[in-house]
Scaffold this motif. Sequence first.
Motif, PDB file in Angstrom:
ATOM      1  N   GLU A 170      42.630  35.608  31.492  1.00 36.66           N
ATOM      2  CA  GLU A 170      42.299  36.570  30.453  1.00 36.66           C
ATOM      3  C   GLU A 170      41.007  37.307  30.772  1.00 36.66           C
ATOM      4  OE1 GLU A 170      42.104  34.280  26.895  1.00 36.66           O
ATOM      5  OE2 GLU A 170      43.915  33.193  27.405  1.00 36.66           O
ATOM      6  N   SER A 171      40.334  36.917  31.868  1.00 35.71           N
ATOM      7  CA  SER A 171      39.043  37.495  32.217  1.00 35.71           C
ATOM      8  C   SER A 171      39.189  38.508  33.351  1.00 35.71           C
ATOM      9  CB  SER A 171      38.083  36.380  32.647  1.00 35.71           C
ATOM     10  OG  SER A 171      36.935  36.930  33.250  1.00 35.71           O
ATOM     11  N   PRO A 172      38.753  39.752  33.146  1.00 40.17           N
ATOM     12  CA  PRO A 172      38.795  40.736  34.238  1.00 40.17           C
ATOM     13  C   PRO A 172      37.977  40.290  35.445  1.00 40.17           C
ATOM     14  CG  PRO A 172      38.408  41.834  32.137  1.00 40.17           C
ATOM     15  CD  PRO A 172      38.293  40.361  31.886  1.00 40.17           C
ATOM     16  N   GLU A 173      36.862  39.574  35.207  1.00 37.35           N
ATOM     17  CA  GLU A 173      36.027  39.154  36.326  1.00 37.35           C
ATOM     18  C   GLU A 173      36.744  38.140  37.216  1.00 37.35           C
ATOM     19  OE1 GLU A 173      33.427  38.654  39.202  1.00 37.35           O
ATOM     20  OE2 GLU A 173      33.570  40.314  37.777  1.00 37.35           O
ATOM     21  N   PHE A 174      37.614  37.315  36.619  1.00 36.78           N
ATOM     22  CA  PHE A 174      38.396  36.397  37.451  1.00 36.78           C
ATOM     23  C   PHE A 174      39.299  37.184  38.389  1.00 36.78           C
ATOM     24  CE2 PHE A 174      42.369  34.072  38.227  1.00 36.78           C
ATOM     25  CZ  PHE A 174      41.870  32.949  38.873  1.00 36.78           C
ATOM     26  N   TYR A 175      39.962  38.225  37.860  1.00 35.93           N
ATOM     27  CA  TYR A 175      40.812  39.063  38.704  1.00 35.93           C
ATOM     28  C   TYR A 175      39.975  39.792  39.758  1.00 35.93           C
ATOM     29  CZ  TYR A 175      44.948  38.411  35.801  1.00 35.93           C
ATOM     30  OH  TYR A 175      46.027  37.880  35.157  1.00 35.93           O
ATOM     31  N   ASN A 176      38.766  40.238  39.385  1.00 37.87           N
ATOM     32  CA  ASN A 176      37.902  40.895  40.352  1.00 37.87           C
ATOM     33  C   ASN A 176      37.568  39.945  41.505  1.00 37.87           C
ATOM     34  OD1 ASN A 176      37.819  43.264  38.893  1.00 37.87           O
ATOM     35  ND2 ASN A 176      35.884  42.798  37.886  1.00 37.87           N
ATOM     36  N   ARG A 177      37.202  38.723  41.146  1.00 33.89           N
ATOM     37  CA  ARG A 177      36.844  37.759  42.188  1.00 33.89           C
ATOM     38  C   ARG A 177      38.061  37.409  43.033  1.00 33.89           C
ATOM     39  NH1 ARG A 177      33.042  32.850  40.906  1.00 33.89           N
ATOM     40  NH2 ARG A 177      31.545  34.388  41.627  1.00 33.89           N
ATOM     41  N   LEU A 178      39.214  37.218  42.382  1.00 39.42           N
ATOM     42  CA  LEU A 178      40.436  36.911  43.130  1.00 39.42           C
ATOM     43  C   LEU A 178      40.770  38.043  44.087  1.00 39.42           C
ATOM     44  CD1 LEU A 178      42.936  35.168  43.654  1.00 39.42           C
ATOM     45  CD2 LEU A 178      44.021  36.249  41.669  1.00 39.42           C
ATOM     46  N   SER A 179      40.653  39.279  43.615  1.00 37.94           N
ATOM     47  CA  SER A 179      40.937  40.442  44.463  1.00 37.94           C
ATOM     48  C   SER A 179      39.948  40.511  45.614  1.00 37.94           C
ATOM     49  CB  SER A 179      40.870  41.723  43.629  1.00 37.94           C
ATOM     50  OG  SER A 179      41.068  42.865  44.433  1.00 37.94           O
ATOM     51  N   ARG A 180      38.679  40.231  45.346  1.00 39.14           N
ATOM     52  CA  ARG A 180      37.656  40.291  46.387  1.00 39.14           C
ATOM     53  C   ARG A 180      37.890  39.209  47.434  1.00 39.14           C
ATOM     54  NH1 ARG A 180      33.851  40.797  42.917  1.00 39.14           N
ATOM     55  NH2 ARG A 180      33.166  38.631  42.888  1.00 39.14           N
ATOM     56  N   VAL A 181      38.258  38.037  46.983  1.00 41.30           N
ATOM     57  CA  VAL A 181      38.537  36.942  47.900  1.00 41.30           C
ATOM     58  C   VAL A 181      39.736  37.285  48.782  1.00 41.30           C
ATOM     59  CG1 VAL A 181      39.414  34.573  48.003  1.00 41.30           C
ATOM     60  CG2 VAL A 181      37.456  35.112  46.565  1.00 41.30           C
ATOM     61  N   GLN A 182      40.782  37.857  48.160  1.00 43.20           N
ATOM     62  CA  GLN A 182      41.968  38.225  48.930  1.00 43.20           C
ATOM     63  C   GLN A 182      41.646  39.288  49.972  1.00 43.20           C
ATOM     64  OE1 GLN A 182      44.357  39.242  45.435  1.00 43.20           O
ATOM     65  NE2 GLN A 182      45.791  37.640  45.961  1.00 43.20           N
ATOM     66  N   ALA A 183      40.835  40.270  49.572  1.00 42.17           N
ATOM     67  CA  ALA A 183      40.576  41.413  50.457  1.00 42.17           C
ATOM     68  C   ALA A 183      39.542  41.105  51.539  1.00 42.17           C
ATOM     69  CB  ALA A 183      40.103  42.607  49.622  1.00 42.17           C
ATOM     70  N   ASN A 184      38.594  40.222  51.235  1.00 36.80           N
ATOM     71  CA  ASN A 184      37.468  40.054  52.149  1.00 36.80           C
ATOM     72  C   ASN A 184      37.276  38.644  52.675  1.00 36.80           C
ATOM     73  OD1 ASN A 184      36.087  42.806  51.976  1.00 36.80           O
ATOM     74  ND2 ASN A 184      36.228  42.272  49.822  1.00 36.80           N
ATOM     75  N   ALA A 185      37.369  37.667  51.801  1.00 34.13           N
ATOM     76  CA  ALA A 185      36.870  36.340  52.164  1.00 34.13           C
ATOM     77  C   ALA A 185      37.887  35.472  52.888  1.00 34.13           C
ATOM     78  CB  ALA A 185      36.376  35.615  50.908  1.00 34.13           C
ATOM     79  N   VAL A 186      39.168  35.768  52.762  1.00 33.42           N
ATOM     80  CA  VAL A 186      40.170  34.888  53.371  1.00 33.42           C
ATOM     81  C   VAL A 186      40.018  34.837  54.887  1.00 33.42           C
ATOM     82  CG1 VAL A 186      42.630  34.618  53.827  1.00 33.42           C
ATOM     83  CG2 VAL A 186      41.842  35.056  51.505  1.00 33.42           C
TER      84      VAL A 186
END
Length: 621
Positions: free
Chosen positions: A139-155
């Motif tokens: 329900e948190s936009p910041e969780f989606y932001n972090r998930l998206s950032r992890v997918q795009a950069n950190a993996v």
Amino acid sequence: MTTDAGQVDPLALRVAARGGSKSLGRLSRLVRACIVLVWASSRRLLVVLVALQLLAAAALAGQVVAVRAVLGAILEVQDGSAAAVVLWPVVGLTALSALAAVAAALQTQLQRLLGETVARSMWSKVLAVATGVDLRHFESPEFYNRLSRVQANAVARPFQVTQGLLAMGASVAAGVGLGVTLVAISPVLAPLVVVAGLPLLLTARHESRLEFDFAVRQTPALRLRNYFTMLQTGRDEAKEVRAFGLAPWLGERFQRLYGDYLVDLRRHVLRRAAWSLAGQLGSAVVLGTTLLTLVLLIQRGDIGVAEAGAAIVAVRLLATQVQVLFGGVQAIFESGLFLEDLDQFLTLGRTAVGEDRGVDPPDGFGVLRVEGVRFRYLGSEREALGGVDIELHAGEVVALVGENGSGKTTLAKLLAGLYTPDGGRILWDDRDAADFRPSALRRRVTVVFQDFVAYALTATENIRVGRIDQPADAGRIRAAAAAAGADGFLDSLPDGFDTVLSRLFAGGTDLSGGQWQRMALARSFYRAAPLVVLDEPSAALDPRAEHALFANLREAISDRTALFISHRFSTVRGADRIYVLHEGEVVEHGTHAELMGVDGRYAELFRLQSQLDVTDGAGGP
């Protein structure tokens, strides 16, 4: 600074990352974690890559010695010696060059293979977090932001760190060999070449921070751009995009979002390029000084022509290795910021595992009571449930009715163990469900949501996901399909129960909405849990199919308990007990006859629906 559900504010994330990047202890911990991960992913590949790096380094240093030998042999030929003296130095230089080239080619392919192996491991960890964290995170936009950032950069960063370390190790090995060779020619040259890399190191950390800040800043916009991409390419959205002529509008929004990104990217690239240019210019100045020193040494006669030629080659190769070395340092600093972000994300998964503790619930219950349960969604100003009390006895069919937004589905999620109440208790025979292990509690409940998932898998797999932790039981799968009235149309499919239920893949077929509803019901029946929660299970069924469903519901659930949620009052008349929710509270409960006799909200809504059905049936509005 954190928000609800353990989410981290983006500004706080940037501040923490900047502070964290200065901690060599934290960076070394992340680097060690990366090496452990890569080692665990494929130790054989890692060992082979290290061996190839060392082999390439030795070949590089050997080439300088071979160049010196070739130049010396050429000078001897000019002095009248036989041309044969050039042969072996040339053969040696050729062999070393070929060896370095082969090692480099093998490294490229093996690095690709190791990178994908590590990526698989990292995706497993990220997906485990995404599927394991508490539902409130979604329900948190910041969780989606972090998930998206992890997918795009950190993996990919763990392998990049390891790759940087490998490159640094190879550069150090090659640099030592080249340095020894260069020192043998002239002791003053090697230190100058090493100093040439310092400007790159000084600018690298600032470039890394710029890159991380840019990624954090762009995450929300990237998610929105991806959403507009999905709207224009999604199979489910394609019909409405064409029906309403949305393509030009969606395309314009996408172009505008991408244009804004390119403006920001251009600004970011120019800032990073300026720092990179400063570092490269500083390095070039020192390298130029080194070459001028070499010229001076030649003029003074301190070194001969052959040594000078070898020194020029060594200086250039050593300068390249120094740049690779400090480039690896930059990659580690830059990745370290993303790895800190990744580590915080993975911490959510470790927290979820730590929270999955408690005793296992019983296999069934005599009475399930909801006592004063309260619940508020993240960011909402009002409670979705404001002190709800209901009671379900084993073997009963209990109905939950009410207008949209009254809290019916929220209560279903709480009973299914998907959320924990903010107040009150859910009791299984006087045992508080809060004491149960959440994952074990969820296995005791089966839920059919009104927005159930239609998996692009075979019919068997679509039903089997109801109890995917157990081996497939063909007999139970067919029995569950029969109980939901799905066996008839499944048998008529080209490959029967083995038919893929989607045209996304070759050989697949589509089902109607009503048929998918039956598949979702079959999935819940296959789970064989003591509590069955059916949230609008007849929404896509025609009247005949709906009547058949409720006529056979008690037989389908056997001795289990069913909580039936519906806004269609005509379907719940046969329930053992009916609870009426209004604005998150139970306002009435009883049998259909009792509630009609009270002549309250239930009776009012029932008559309104009945009048609407009659009007519609007579051809009215």
